[in-house]
Design a protein around this motif. Structure first.
Motif, PDB file in Angstrom:
ATOM      1  N   ALA A  66       0.808  -1.220   0.000  1.00  0.00           N
ATOM      2  CA  ALA A  66       0.000   0.000   0.000  1.00  0.00           C
ATOM      3  C   ALA A  66       0.841   1.270   0.000  1.00  0.00           C
ATOM      4  O   ALA A  66       0.302   2.363  -0.212  1.00  0.00           O
ATOM      5  CB  ALA A  66      -0.934   0.007   1.204  1.00  0.00           C
ATOM      6  N   ILE A  67       2.140   1.144   0.229  1.00  0.00           N
ATOM      7  CA  ILE A  67       3.006   2.320   0.158  1.00  0.00           C
ATOM      8  C   ILE A  67       4.034   2.217  -0.955  1.00  0.00           C
ATOM      9  O   ILE A  67       4.599   3.230  -1.361  1.00  0.00           O
ATOM     10  CB  ILE A  67       3.736   2.576   1.496  1.00  0.00           C
ATOM     11  CG1 ILE A  67       4.706   1.445   1.837  1.00  0.00           C
ATOM     12  CG2 ILE A  67       2.744   2.812   2.625  1.00  0.00           C
ATOM     13  CD1 ILE A  67       5.545   1.684   3.093  1.00  0.00           C
ATOM     14  N   ALA A  68       4.253   0.989  -1.484  1.00  0.00           N
ATOM     15  CA  ALA A  68       5.363   0.818  -2.420  1.00  0.00           C
ATOM     16  C   ALA A  68       5.059  -0.087  -3.606  1.00  0.00           C
ATOM     17  O   ALA A  68       5.938  -0.296  -4.442  1.00  0.00           O
ATOM     18  CB  ALA A  68       6.586   0.270  -1.677  1.00  0.00           C
ATOM     19  N   ALA A  69       3.862  -0.653  -3.686  1.00  0.00           N
ATOM     20  CA  ALA A  69       3.494  -1.581  -4.765  1.00  0.00           C
ATOM     21  C   ALA A  69       4.383  -2.822  -4.770  1.00  0.00           C
ATOM     22  O   ALA A  69       4.515  -3.502  -5.784  1.00  0.00           O
ATOM     23  CB  ALA A  69       3.531  -0.891  -6.133  1.00  0.00           C
ATOM     24  N   GLN A  70       4.988  -3.122  -3.645  1.00  0.00           N
ATOM     25  CA  GLN A  70       5.750  -4.347  -3.438  1.00  0.00           C
ATOM     26  C   GLN A  70       5.982  -4.491  -1.937  1.00  0.00           C
ATOM     27  O   GLN A  70       5.738  -3.564  -1.162  1.00  0.00           O
ATOM     28  CB  GLN A  70       7.096  -4.314  -4.162  1.00  0.00           C
ATOM     29  CG  GLN A  70       8.070  -3.266  -3.644  1.00  0.00           C
ATOM     30  CD  GLN A  70       9.507  -3.566  -4.024  1.00  0.00           C
ATOM     31  OE1 GLN A  70      10.041  -4.622  -3.708  1.00  0.00           O
ATOM     32  NE2 GLN A  70      10.125  -2.619  -4.737  1.00  0.00           N
ATOM     33  N   ALA A  71       6.462  -5.675  -1.543  1.00  0.00           N
ATOM     34  CA  ALA A  71       6.769  -5.905  -0.126  1.00  0.00           C
ATOM     35  C   ALA A  71       8.193  -6.401   0.056  1.00  0.00           C
ATOM     36  O   ALA A  71       8.529  -6.933   1.114  1.00  0.00           O
ATOM     37  CB  ALA A  71       5.774  -6.893   0.474  1.00  0.00           C
TER      38      ALA A  71
END
Length: 724
Positions: free
Chosen positions: A162-167
């Protein structure tokens, strides 16, 4: 030391981002309508752990469900979710794979924590009466019924999406669970799965680009309202001056009221109001209403778009299979609302979204480049807005007085007369600003209550939410038949006395086991026999008027028409599937006991397809070398039906701690050759040759799956091997 543990997907941001932003908007997605919008502020709120069916399964016009299929094949109505659950539901990556079961969505009942107080809480839902204000927002603005969590796992990695389009490959919450990220104690770790399916457990501090970096480089303002934000896991934010943008959640109402919202706000509800299952949903809804009232009554309302999306499924049932777009997701469907003066009123969006879609909207709105392939491919919520419409008026709502006791109803399973049931827990909460005085806690009839609360509960805390305690209630039937009762709680709350309905049935007859499960059997053939035992625990004989099997099952018995006191009889059972897939059935025994009829649940699987052997062990093999090939035989056991083969996969199964991560990509196993085509004729076989080439030392287990157009698909064989 900790810096050496960082994932170093390094940042390359600066003035070049500003130069390509407008071009990226045009090249990467259609954003003309969004770029011309009056939106100057975007607020992204992330409550926790719900599915769409859990909140909006009965919403008119939406793609909801009110029934669910169990692992036995039985279809049941979804129950009623209490305001707060007694314990959390397991919702890790491994358990998500179990519950969704290759898109069949039929094994949620197997999740740890699903059965609470004798009720399958994971297979339950709220109604409009339970969450009326959320339904008002959905009715007046936009409800998205095809929005999925970004990863098939819990909160931490979904918040990173939700902040970076990846984890960064993170697949689970941190161990131990913490919101400290880069500031956590040095022994903290998180399970990371890379693109090749390899598992590692690094320190949870990453260095990949976030949307906040894009905003910063473009000269746009941003804030995360909650010092427990997962921006704490981003090293170049947590350990630099950018951390000043992470502020206490209490500041959001202040900023919204004063018209001082930044261009983009991430809002993470505080722990007690985040709608986590063990927290009060009513309290969480009230908190949300407070935030939105402040925004709608402030000067920024006319230029704001609010997205509310629940971070992950939380272990609750949803009937829509999540699309698989890459190794990590999508995860199960979650509720999502779009609230804005320019949101289409009363609109239900059926477009496929996930958390990265909100990032895509922001990128389109402010002319920013996308971060990863995820947000580049995501839909941008264009369908949810009409910037030509007359702006919608604020919808200022009133909070509710939340129920002090939860659940309101407890259903006990049948209980032998004179014996005590398992303990059911009722949670008592104080939502008042003053301490709650508890005068009495009493259960009547065949029920006994234990007061674990004492004489008072402390006042509601704006920081920690309501003070709670648990009341233990036990059912000891004095006779057979329906034996209902009431728990009465008398206290100083305005809703006093709180009444909890207690439902139970006493019996003098038992059936063991409660469920009989058969292995997979070829359609048209019959299984080996299995047995169940009927016991009369009474001091007098019980008359039996009928024993009837239903479904693809048959029974014979030696019970006769009367079962003597203290006696047992045997039911002999057989399964003969008439079609493929999980087959549910019952044996119903009608007798003179007060709990009659007694029902024995039966399940089995019908199949046309056979795989041999059932498992393959390649043994220990030197890393980088290929073991002797093994051959799998796929058989169509039907005499009349052709099997359509839709695919074959090789997936990994690797352990980390107590969790086993299945269905992940592996390169150790390969299909060397196959004689199987798109179809397999009746009575025919084909073969698949499997090679094993370990890439690392240690266990390298996997699974071979065959997908076919039958209800029992996929068929699977366990692959075992290790590198040395």
């Amino acid at each position: 030391m900790l810096m050496n543990q960082l994932h170093t997907v390094r940042l390359h941001l600066g003035t070049s981002l500003r130069l390509v932003a407008a071009a990226a908007c045009i090249l990467l997605f259609s954003c003309a309508s969004l770029a011309q919008s009056p939106i100057k502020h975007v607020v992204f709120i992330l409550p926790e752990n719900r599915t769409f069916d859990n909140y909006f399964g009965t919403f008119p016009g939406a793609n909801g469900a009110t029934t669910a299929t169990l692992s036995t094949g039985q279809v049941i109505p979804l129950g009623h979710t209490p305001d707060r659950t007694v314990m959390p539901l397991n919702h890790t990556w491994p358990t998500e794979g179990t519950s969704t079961n290759f898109g069949k969505m039929d094994k949620f009942d197997l999740l740890t924590g699903c059965n609470q107080n004798g009720t399958l809480v994971c297979l339950s839902q709220y109604t409009q009466a339970d969450i009326p204000n959320l339904w008002k927002y959905a009715s007046n603005f936009v409800l998205a019924d095809n929005y999925f969590s970004s990863l098939h796992g819990p909160s931490f990695p979904n918040h990173l999406f939700a902040i970076a389009a990846q984890a960064g490959g993170a697949s689970n919450n941190t161990n131990p669970i913490t919101n400290q990220g880069c500031a956590a104690v040095s022994t903290t770790n998180v399970v990371v799965i890379d693109g090749q399916g390899e598992i590692s457990t690094p320190f949870p501090c990453f260095d990949f680009p976030t949307l906040a970096d894009s905003l910063q480089a473009a000269g746009l303002t941003w804030r995360a309202y909650n010092t427990g934000s997962d921006f704490a896991a981003i090293n170049h934010i947590r350990n630099t001056a950018l951390w000043k943008n992470i502020i206490p959640i209490s500041q959001f109402v202040v900023d919204a009221t004063a018209g001082k919202l930044p261009a983009v706000s991430w809002v993470i509800p505080p722990g007690a109001e985040n709608q986590y299952p063990t927290n009060s949903v009513c309290d969480g809804e009230n908190w949300l209403v407070t935030q939105l009232n402040a925004l709608m009554q402030g000067p920024d309302w006319s230029s704001t778009a609010v997205f509310i999306a629940w971070d992950d499924f939380g272990g609750f049932y949803d009937h829509v299979a999540p699309p698989r777009i890459d190794e990590y997701g999508l995860g199960p469907r979650v509720p999502a609302l779009v609230i804005s003066p320019y949101a289409k009123p009363g609109y239900i969006s059926h477009v496929q979204y996930d958390h990265t879609s909100v990032l895509k909207f922001i990128e389109a709105q402010f002319g920013l480049a996308t971060l990863t392939s995820r947000d580049a491919a995501a839909a941008d919520f264009s369908d949810a807005f009409d910037f030509a419409q007359a702006p919608l008026a604020p919808l200022v709502l009133q909070g509710r007085h939340c129920p002090a006791a939860s659940p309101a109803v407890v259903d006990y399973p049948n209980q032998l007369v004179g014996t005590s049931s398992r303990v059911a827990q009722i949670v008592l909460s104080n939502f008042n600003s003053t301490p709650m005085t508890i005068s009495s806690i009493v259960a009547n009839h065949d029920y006994t209550a234990t007061n674990n609360c004492g004489g008072s509960l402390a006042a509601y805390s704006p920081t920690n939410g309501p003070k709670t305690c648990q009341i233990s209630v036990t059912f000891t039937p004095a006779a057979s038949g329906t034996r209902n009762g009431t728990l009465t709680i008398t206290d100083s709350d305005s809703s006093s006395p709180q009444l909890v309905q207690l439902n139970g049935t006493g019996t003098r007859v038992s059936l063991t086991p409660a469920v009989v499960a058969f292995a997979a059997i070829p359609v048209g053939s019959a299984s080996q026999f299995k047995t169940a035992t009927l016991t009369n625990h009474a001091t007098t004989a019980v008359n039996i008027s009928g024993i009837l099997a239903a479904g693809d099952f048959t029974q014979t018995n030696d019970c006769g028409t009367s079962l003597a006191a203290g006696a047992t009889c045997t039911l002999t059972l057989r399964f003969a599937p008439t079609t493929t897939g999980t087959r549910f059935g019952t044996v119903t025994i009608t007798d003179a006991d007060g709990a009659s009829p007694h029902v024995l649940n039966l399940s089995g699987t019908g199949t046309y397809v056979g795989l041999t052997p059932t498992s393959i062990n390649f043994g220990a093999v030197t890393v980088g070398t290929t073991a002797t090939s093994n051959v799998i035989t796929l058989s169509n056991r039907s005499h009349t039906n052709t099997v359509t083969i839709t695919g074959m996969t090789l997936t990994g199964s690797q352990a980390s701690g107590v969790n086993n991560y299945t269905q992940i990509t592996v390169s150790d196993y390969t299909i060397a050759s196959s004689t199987c085509g798109a179809t397999l004729a009746p009575g025919k076989n084909c073969t698949i040759t499997i090679n094993f080439t370990p890439t690392l030392v240690g266990p390298r287990n996997g699974t071979f799956n065959v997908f076919e157009a039958e209800a029992d698909s996929p068929q699977a064989i366990a692959l075992v091997g290790s590198g040395r």
